[in-house]
Scaffold this motif. Structure first.
Motif, PDB file in Angstrom:
ATOM      1  N   UNK A  12       0.801  -1.224   0.000  1.00 51.57           N
ATOM      2  CA  UNK A  12       0.000   0.000   0.000  1.00 51.57           C
ATOM      3  C   UNK A  12       0.827   1.264   0.000  1.00 51.57           C
ATOM      4  N   UNK A  13       1.876   1.304   0.808  1.00 47.55           N
ATOM      5  CA  UNK A  13       2.681   2.521   0.876  1.00 47.55           C
ATOM      6  C   UNK A  13       3.434   2.806  -0.427  1.00 47.55           C
ATOM      7  N   UNK A  14       4.099   1.813  -1.046  1.00 47.56           N
ATOM      8  CA  UNK A  14       4.721   2.102  -2.342  1.00 47.56           C
ATOM      9  C   UNK A  14       3.725   2.548  -3.408  1.00 47.56           C
ATOM     10  N   UNK A  37      12.519   7.221   2.971  1.00 44.16           N
ATOM     11  CA  UNK A  37      12.969   6.737   4.279  1.00 44.16           C
ATOM     12  C   UNK A  37      11.814   6.040   4.996  1.00 44.16           C
ATOM     13  N   UNK A  38      10.648   6.630   4.922  1.00 45.07           N
ATOM     14  CA  UNK A  38       9.472   6.019   5.552  1.00 45.07           C
ATOM     15  C   UNK A  38       9.074   4.739   4.816  1.00 45.07           C
ATOM     16  N   UNK A  39       9.202   4.718   3.496  1.00 42.03           N
ATOM     17  CA  UNK A  39       8.907   3.502   2.732  1.00 42.03           C
ATOM     18  C   UNK A  39       9.808   2.347   3.131  1.00 42.03           C
ATOM     19  N   UNK A  44      10.658  -2.660   6.566  1.00 45.15           N
ATOM     20  CA  UNK A  44      11.293  -3.290   7.724  1.00 45.15           C
ATOM     21  C   UNK A  44      10.271  -3.624   8.807  1.00 45.15           C
ATOM     22  N   UNK A  45       9.311  -2.739   9.001  1.00 39.25           N
ATOM     23  CA  UNK A  45       8.283  -3.007  10.006  1.00 39.25           C
ATOM     24  C   UNK A  45       7.427  -4.196   9.588  1.00 39.25           C
ATOM     25  N   UNK A 102      13.941  10.515  13.212  1.00 39.37           N
ATOM     26  CA  UNK A 102      13.009   9.532  13.779  1.00 39.37           C
ATOM     27  C   UNK A 102      12.990   8.266  12.934  1.00 39.37           C
ATOM     28  N   UNK A 103      12.907   8.410  11.613  1.00 42.02           N
ATOM     29  CA  UNK A 103      12.891   7.244  10.728  1.00 42.02           C
ATOM     30  C   UNK A 103      14.191   6.452  10.847  1.00 42.02           C
ATOM     31  N   UNK A 104      15.324   7.142  10.910  1.00 37.05           N
ATOM     32  CA  UNK A 104      16.611   6.463  11.038  1.00 37.05           C
ATOM     33  C   UNK A 104      16.710   5.711  12.354  1.00 37.05           C
ATOM     34  N   UNK A 105      16.256   6.325  13.426  1.00 39.65           N
ATOM     35  CA  UNK A 105      16.286   5.642  14.729  1.00 39.65           C
ATOM     36  C   UNK A 105      15.430   4.375  14.710  1.00 39.65           C
TER      37      UNK A 105
END
Length: 111
Positions: A12-14, A37-39, A44-45, A102-105
């Protein structure tokens, strides 16, 4: 239920990113960097939420292909975008930097 979560996160996100790129909804290069970065974070999630063997491989491949297509499409749009396209470039850059931190962490935690 987990399959639905994987579908939303990995596919969904892509698809949403492709829609944003094709519709020129992204304002500037900072938007492109944050979106990817969020994608990556969502993939990963999805990977950590669901057992890899419980989900068919074709589902992961579709998500990766959609994200790769989004990256290629963003590469075509990149030269036409400015780094910041707002009246307050400093605030925009700060906002993007906070989102990327935040995304990197979270990516580091999920790896």
């Amino acid at each position: 239920m987990r399959t639905i979560i994987v579908l939303v996160l990995a596919i969904g996100y892509p698809l949403l990113v492709l829609w944003q790129l094709n519709g020129r909804k992204l304002r500037d290069r900072l938007d492109v960097v944050v979106v990817f970065a969020v994608g990556f974070l969502f993939l990963l999630f999805a990977r950590t939420t669901v057992d890899w063997q419980a989900v068919p491989p074709w589902l992961w491949l579709i998500g990766l292909l959609l994200l790769a297509t989004s990256v290629v499409r963003a590469g075509w749009a990149w030269p036409d975008l400015q780094w910041t396209n707002s009246r307050r470039g400093g605030r925009r850059a700060t906002s993007a930097a906070i989102q990327l931190v935040i995304a990197t962490a979270l990516i580091v935690v999920l790896l």
